[in-house]
Write an enzyme that holds these catalytic residues in place. Sequence first.
Site, PDB file in Angstrom:
ATOM      1  N   ARG A  50      15.040  67.577  53.268  1.00 37.46           N
ATOM      2  CA  ARG A  50      16.366  67.222  52.713  1.00 37.46           C
ATOM      3  C   ARG A  50      16.315  66.616  51.339  1.00 37.46           C
ATOM      4  NH1 ARG A  50      17.248  65.498  58.039  1.00 37.46           N
ATOM      5  NH2 ARG A  50      15.059  66.023  58.148  1.00 37.46           N
ATOM      6  N   LYS A  79      -6.867  70.421  43.350  1.00 38.03           N
ATOM      7  CA  LYS A  79      -8.084  70.457  42.521  1.00 38.03           C
ATOM      8  C   LYS A  79      -8.490  69.064  42.054  1.00 38.03           C
ATOM      9  CE  LYS A  79      -6.520  74.839  40.529  1.00 38.03           C
ATOM     10  NZ  LYS A  79      -6.032  75.415  39.265  1.00 38.03           N
ATOM     11  N   ARG A 100       7.765  63.317  44.393  1.00 35.54           N
ATOM     12  CA  ARG A 100       7.348  62.708  45.667  1.00 35.54           C
ATOM     13  C   ARG A 100       5.834  62.750  45.746  1.00 35.54           C
ATOM     14  NH1 ARG A 100       9.779  63.713  51.599  1.00 35.54           N
ATOM     15  NH2 ARG A 100      11.290  62.276  50.692  1.00 35.54           N
ATOM     16  N   HIS A 133      11.877  54.531  48.418  1.00 37.12           N
ATOM     17  CA  HIS A 133      12.606  55.798  48.433  1.00 37.12           C
ATOM     18  C   HIS A 133      14.037  55.480  47.949  1.00 37.12           C
ATOM     19  CE1 HIS A 133      13.853  59.737  49.299  1.00 37.12           C
ATOM     20  NE2 HIS A 133      13.360  59.905  50.508  1.00 37.12           N
TER      21      HIS A 133
END
Length: 299
Positions: A50, A79, A100, A133
């Site tokens: 979401r 990597k 994020r 958040h």
Amino acid sequence: MHIVTSEDLSDGILQELFISATDFERGVTANTHPLKDRIMATLFLEQSTRTRMSFESAMIRLGGTVISCPDGKGSSAVKGETDYDSILTVCNYADVIVVRTPNPWPNLNVRTPANYPAIDFDLINAGDGSNNHPTQALADAYTIWKKFGRLDNLTIGIAGDLKKSRTIHSFVEMMGRQKNNMMILLDTVDGDQTLGKPQPCAHTYANILGFYEFFPDMDVIYTNRVQRERHDQHVWSSNFALSPKLLGRLPDHAIVMNPGPRREELPPELDANPKVVFFQQVRNGMFARMALLKYLLDS
Ligand code: NCD
């Protein structure tokens, strides 16, 4: 502007965003494509449904364009690239980056190379490890504001993984700084009464029976899943789950929230109960993010 923690969304900004989100929701905004020709990058180095898709839908609804790295597995993180390098790379490609990471937020200000040309970009933290958040807290606060017309003078019960849940950390900060809010916190992993993160605001801890005793006074119940992926030891399930009986003990006006993805703490059988606003939160999040993107890019 960088929105890294919920503290970056002041009460003044929140009020402005709530009005703007309401206008978007009602379809009354005059210029419906204010972000035409602007680009948003979503750099998601950890899974999301979401948060990423609501940001992308918000940007497209505003007339903007989206470029996306939707999954860490398809990025140079595999990597060994650091989050710091990835952010300072992607910021060259967009006007705003939504990031994020599974790790704590990198300190870009301290380590940004001298004369780096693109440091002026807008940046939004869409979840960094178990820390913050801020835009989920924005979506949650908008949901509360729509229901009650205010963010203060509320009794709020919070049940979840207090140490590891970044949505709880940001929510507690944002609601805890409002006047006369009483917050009762229940840890659903091992009953350990700590947020694992300093929070300079009013809250009290309860055990499970103490938590239930507050139900007749609760305006809001905020639940969140056990963050299994963030625990070193295996945690099977939450020691807390809502039931029809528990919902019946809440006042009629109370709402039950969950930032998603939900697990056993909020069974789908409860969705038909009007107190449960889980899917409304999802939709509110998109309008709130439209308001935030417009605020950052069109002011
Ligand atoms: C949350 C997250 O990723 O922190 N989800 C979300 O963004 N709505 C909550 C969770 O994963 O439990």
